[in-house]
Design a protein around this motif. Structure first.
Motif, PDB file in Angstrom:
ATOM      1  N   ALA A  13       0.835  -1.207   0.000  1.00  0.00           N
ATOM      2  CA  ALA A  13       0.000   0.000   0.000  1.00  0.00           C
ATOM      3  C   ALA A  13       0.867   1.253   0.000  1.00  0.00           C
ATOM      4  O   ALA A  13       0.451   2.289  -0.516  1.00  0.00           O
ATOM      5  CB  ALA A  13      -0.944  -0.007   1.190  1.00  0.00           C
ATOM      6  N   ASP A  14       2.065   1.162   0.563  1.00  0.00           N
ATOM      7  CA  ASP A  14       2.993   2.293   0.498  1.00  0.00           C
ATOM      8  C   ASP A  14       3.437   2.541  -0.946  1.00  0.00           C
ATOM      9  O   ASP A  14       3.710   3.674  -1.338  1.00  0.00           O
ATOM     10  CB  ASP A  14       4.219   2.053   1.378  1.00  0.00           C
ATOM     11  CG  ASP A  14       3.909   2.146   2.863  1.00  0.00           C
ATOM     12  OD1 ASP A  14       2.852   2.712   3.219  1.00  0.00           O
ATOM     13  OD2 ASP A  14       4.713   1.633   3.663  1.00  0.00           O
ATOM     14  N   LEU A  15       3.493   1.456  -1.739  1.00  0.00           N
ATOM     15  CA  LEU A  15       3.890   1.581  -3.144  1.00  0.00           C
ATOM     16  C   LEU A  15       2.735   2.077  -4.018  1.00  0.00           C
ATOM     17  O   LEU A  15       2.959   2.729  -5.030  1.00  0.00           O
ATOM     18  CB  LEU A  15       4.385   0.230  -3.676  1.00  0.00           C
ATOM     19  CG  LEU A  15       5.612  -0.367  -2.992  1.00  0.00           C
ATOM     20  CD1 LEU A  15       5.898  -1.762  -3.523  1.00  0.00           C
ATOM     21  CD2 LEU A  15       6.820   0.546  -3.169  1.00  0.00           C
ATOM     22  N   VAL A  16       1.517   1.729  -3.647  1.00  0.00           N
ATOM     23  CA  VAL A  16       0.312   2.142  -4.377  1.00  0.00           C
ATOM     24  C   VAL A  16      -0.702   2.620  -3.335  1.00  0.00           C
ATOM     25  O   VAL A  16      -1.534   1.843  -2.868  1.00  0.00           O
ATOM     26  CB  VAL A  16      -0.276   0.980  -5.208  1.00  0.00           C
ATOM     27  CG1 VAL A  16      -1.458   1.469  -6.038  1.00  0.00           C
ATOM     28  CG2 VAL A  16       0.773   0.353  -6.100  1.00  0.00           C
ATOM     29  N   SER A  62      12.402  -2.797  -5.934  1.00  0.00           N
ATOM     30  CA  SER A  62      13.665  -2.567  -6.649  1.00  0.00           C
ATOM     31  C   SER A  62      13.517  -2.514  -8.170  1.00  0.00           C
ATOM     32  O   SER A  62      14.424  -2.052  -8.848  1.00  0.00           O
ATOM     33  CB  SER A  62      14.669  -3.665  -6.286  1.00  0.00           C
ATOM     34  OG  SER A  62      14.190  -4.928  -6.719  1.00  0.00           O
ATOM     35  N   ASP A  63      12.412  -2.985  -8.714  1.00  0.00           N
ATOM     36  CA  ASP A  63      12.241  -3.071 -10.162  1.00  0.00           C
ATOM     37  C   ASP A  63      11.099  -2.150 -10.593  1.00  0.00           C
ATOM     38  O   ASP A  63       9.926  -2.445 -10.356  1.00  0.00           O
ATOM     39  CB  ASP A  63      11.946  -4.524 -10.548  1.00  0.00           C
ATOM     40  CG  ASP A  63      11.805  -4.726 -12.047  1.00  0.00           C
ATOM     41  OD1 ASP A  63      11.781  -3.732 -12.810  1.00  0.00           O
ATOM     42  OD2 ASP A  63      11.701  -5.901 -12.465  1.00  0.00           O
ATOM     43  N   LEU A  64      11.454  -1.060 -11.240  1.00  0.00           N
ATOM     44  CA  LEU A  64      10.465  -0.060 -11.636  1.00  0.00           C
ATOM     45  C   LEU A  64       9.441  -0.636 -12.607  1.00  0.00           C
ATOM     46  O   LEU A  64       8.243  -0.356 -12.494  1.00  0.00           O
ATOM     47  CB  LEU A  64      11.153   1.157 -12.256  1.00  0.00           C
ATOM     48  CG  LEU A  64      10.231   2.295 -12.684  1.00  0.00           C
ATOM     49  CD1 LEU A  64       9.436   2.830 -11.503  1.00  0.00           C
ATOM     50  CD2 LEU A  64      11.022   3.407 -13.333  1.00  0.00           C
ATOM     51  N   ASN A  69       3.817  -2.422 -13.581  1.00  0.00           N
ATOM     52  CA  ASN A  69       2.872  -3.487 -13.914  1.00  0.00           C
ATOM     53  C   ASN A  69       1.933  -3.768 -12.747  1.00  0.00           C
ATOM     54  O   ASN A  69       0.742  -4.002 -12.937  1.00  0.00           O
ATOM     55  CB  ASN A  69       3.608  -4.765 -14.316  1.00  0.00           C
ATOM     56  CG  ASN A  69       4.270  -4.629 -15.677  1.00  0.00           C
ATOM     57  OD1 ASN A  69       3.842  -3.848 -16.519  1.00  0.00           O
ATOM     58  ND2 ASN A  69       5.341  -5.371 -15.889  1.00  0.00           N
ATOM     59  N   PHE A  70       2.474  -3.748 -11.534  1.00  0.00           N
ATOM     60  CA  PHE A  70       1.655  -3.936 -10.332  1.00  0.00           C
ATOM     61  C   PHE A  70       0.624  -2.822 -10.216  1.00  0.00           C
ATOM     62  O   PHE A  70      -0.554  -3.073  -9.957  1.00  0.00           O
ATOM     63  CB  PHE A  70       2.563  -3.986  -9.092  1.00  0.00           C
ATOM     64  CG  PHE A  70       1.819  -4.112  -7.795  1.00  0.00           C
ATOM     65  CD1 PHE A  70       1.131  -5.271  -7.477  1.00  0.00           C
ATOM     66  CD2 PHE A  70       1.826  -3.076  -6.871  1.00  0.00           C
ATOM     67  CE1 PHE A  70       0.444  -5.385  -6.268  1.00  0.00           C
ATOM     68  CE2 PHE A  70       1.157  -3.180  -5.666  1.00  0.00           C
ATOM     69  CZ  PHE A  70       0.467  -4.349  -5.363  1.00  0.00           C
ATOM     70  N   GLN A  71       1.057  -1.580 -10.433  1.00  0.00           N
ATOM     71  CA  GLN A  71       0.140  -0.440 -10.367  1.00  0.00           C
ATOM     72  C   GLN A  71      -0.967  -0.569 -11.411  1.00  0.00           C
ATOM     73  O   GLN A  71      -2.124  -0.272 -11.130  1.00  0.00           O
ATOM     74  CB  GLN A  71       0.903   0.873 -10.542  1.00  0.00           C
ATOM     75  CG  GLN A  71       1.782   1.205  -9.357  1.00  0.00           C
ATOM     76  CD  GLN A  71       2.686   2.401  -9.600  1.00  0.00           C
ATOM     77  OE1 GLN A  71       3.008   2.743 -10.739  1.00  0.00           O
ATOM     78  NE2 GLN A  71       3.120   3.023  -8.520  1.00  0.00           N
ATOM     79  N   ARG A  72      -0.621  -1.042 -12.620  1.00  0.00           N
ATOM     80  CA  ARG A  72      -1.638  -1.246 -13.661  1.00  0.00           C
ATOM     81  C   ARG A  72      -2.656  -2.301 -13.238  1.00  0.00           C
ATOM     82  O   ARG A  72      -3.853  -2.136 -13.453  1.00  0.00           O
ATOM     83  CB  ARG A  72      -0.982  -1.654 -14.979  1.00  0.00           C
ATOM     84  CG  ARG A  72      -0.422  -0.496 -15.750  1.00  0.00           C
ATOM     85  CD  ARG A  72       0.028  -0.916 -17.149  1.00  0.00           C
ATOM     86  NE  ARG A  72       1.097  -0.055 -17.567  1.00  0.00           N
ATOM     87  CZ  ARG A  72       2.391  -0.354 -17.569  1.00  0.00           C
ATOM     88  NH1 ARG A  72       2.806  -1.552 -17.228  1.00  0.00           N
ATOM     89  NH2 ARG A  72       3.287   0.519 -17.945  1.00  0.00           N
ATOM     90  N   GLU A  73      -2.180  -3.386 -12.658  1.00  0.00           N
ATOM     91  CA  GLU A  73      -3.088  -4.446 -12.199  1.00  0.00           C
ATOM     92  C   GLU A  73      -4.036  -3.920 -11.113  1.00  0.00           C
ATOM     93  O   GLU A  73      -5.225  -4.235 -11.123  1.00  0.00           O
ATOM     94  CB  GLU A  73      -2.302  -5.640 -11.659  1.00  0.00           C
ATOM     95  CG  GLU A  73      -1.567  -6.430 -12.718  1.00  0.00           C
ATOM     96  CD  GLU A  73      -2.483  -7.297 -13.555  1.00  0.00           C
ATOM     97  OE1 GLU A  73      -3.506  -7.774 -13.033  1.00  0.00           O
ATOM     98  OE2 GLU A  73      -2.161  -7.493 -14.746  1.00  0.00           O
ATOM     99  N   ILE A  74      -3.497  -3.132 -10.202  1.00  0.00           N
ATOM    100  CA  ILE A  74      -4.324  -2.554  -9.139  1.00  0.00           C
ATOM    101  C   ILE A  74      -5.350  -1.595  -9.744  1.00  0.00           C
ATOM    102  O   ILE A  74      -6.522  -1.588  -9.343  1.00  0.00           O
ATOM    103  CB  ILE A  74      -3.444  -1.845  -8.072  1.00  0.00           C
ATOM    104  CG1 ILE A  74      -2.575  -2.863  -7.334  1.00  0.00           C
ATOM    105  CG2 ILE A  74      -4.299  -1.029  -7.110  1.00  0.00           C
ATOM    106  CD1 ILE A  74      -3.339  -3.935  -6.579  1.00  0.00           C
ATOM    107  N   GLN A  75      -4.937  -0.812 -10.729  1.00  0.00           N
ATOM    108  CA  GLN A  75      -5.880   0.088 -11.400  1.00  0.00           C
ATOM    109  C   GLN A  75      -6.987  -0.698 -12.096  1.00  0.00           C
ATOM    110  O   GLN A  75      -8.146  -0.273 -12.103  1.00  0.00           O
ATOM    111  CB  GLN A  75      -5.153   0.970 -12.418  1.00  0.00           C
ATOM    112  CG  GLN A  75      -4.333   2.058 -11.781  1.00  0.00           C
ATOM    113  CD  GLN A  75      -3.524   2.845 -12.815  1.00  0.00           C
ATOM    114  OE1 GLN A  75      -3.321   2.404 -13.940  1.00  0.00           O
ATOM    115  NE2 GLN A  75      -3.041   4.010 -12.398  1.00  0.00           N
TER     116      GLN A  75
END
Length: 178
Positions: A13-16, A62-64, A69-75
């Motif tokens: 959640a800190d990342l997104v 560590s991997d932008l 990709n994670f942010q896209r999946e969450i969106q």
């Protein structure tokens, strides 16, 4: 170091930051929070190709490209939730339209709106007439209750006439059809 399910979900959640709104502060909803945390971690593991949640978290940190990709999946999940919300509201509007087309009125909805309006007016009148005689705590409680009734009326108006966001969605859908 192995982190707990909720600790990993919190780090994700800190990342997104948008993820945090999915969790409840209500202790009675710990099962709900656990299920959401598991879903978010499953998405992180899927995106990173990792079978370990801690490893997936490390890769995302560590991997932008993996993070994007994670942010896209969450969106995508947020979009699906929003669609479900809009679909639910649309179904309720269709129900009201069916009442009207059959010459009936939605008495339950009418009673709810009238009750909210009467409740709001009662609170406001009580505050106007008796504020000086009430302790501060009572004024605060009555004001909070008035806010709840006002929110109920706002929701009823948004349902009946559409909200600005709903209007934008309808305008966009209309634009896409043309």
């Amino acid at each position: 170091m192995s982190l707990s399910l909720m600790s990993i979900a919190s780090a994700l959640a800190d990342l997104v930051p948008g993820i945090t709104k999915w969790f409840s502060n209500d202790p009675k909803k710990s099962k709900h929070n656990h299920d959401i945390a598991k879903k978010v971690i499953d998405v992180a593991k899927k995106v990173t190709g990792s079978s370990d949640a801690n490893h997936a978290l490390g890769l995302l940190q560590s991997d932008l490209e993996a993070l994007l990709n994670f942010q896209r999946e969450i969106q995508d999940i947020e979009r699906d939730l929003e669609r479900a919300y809009l679909h639910d509201r649309q179904d309720a509007r269709y129900r009201d339209m069916a009442f009207v087309s059959n010459g009936k009125s939605n008495i339950r909805a009418d009673i709810m709106v009238v009750a909210a309006a009467v409740g709001l007016l009662s609170c406001l009148i009580s505050l106007a007439l008796f504020r000086s005689n009430l302790p501060g705590e009572a004024v605060g409680i009555i004001s909070t209750i008035a806010g709840i009734f006002g929110s109920c009326l706002k929701d009823a108006y948004s349902f009946e006439f559409g909200s600005s966001r709903g209007s934008k969605v309808k305008d966009l859908a209309s634009f896409m059809r043309d």
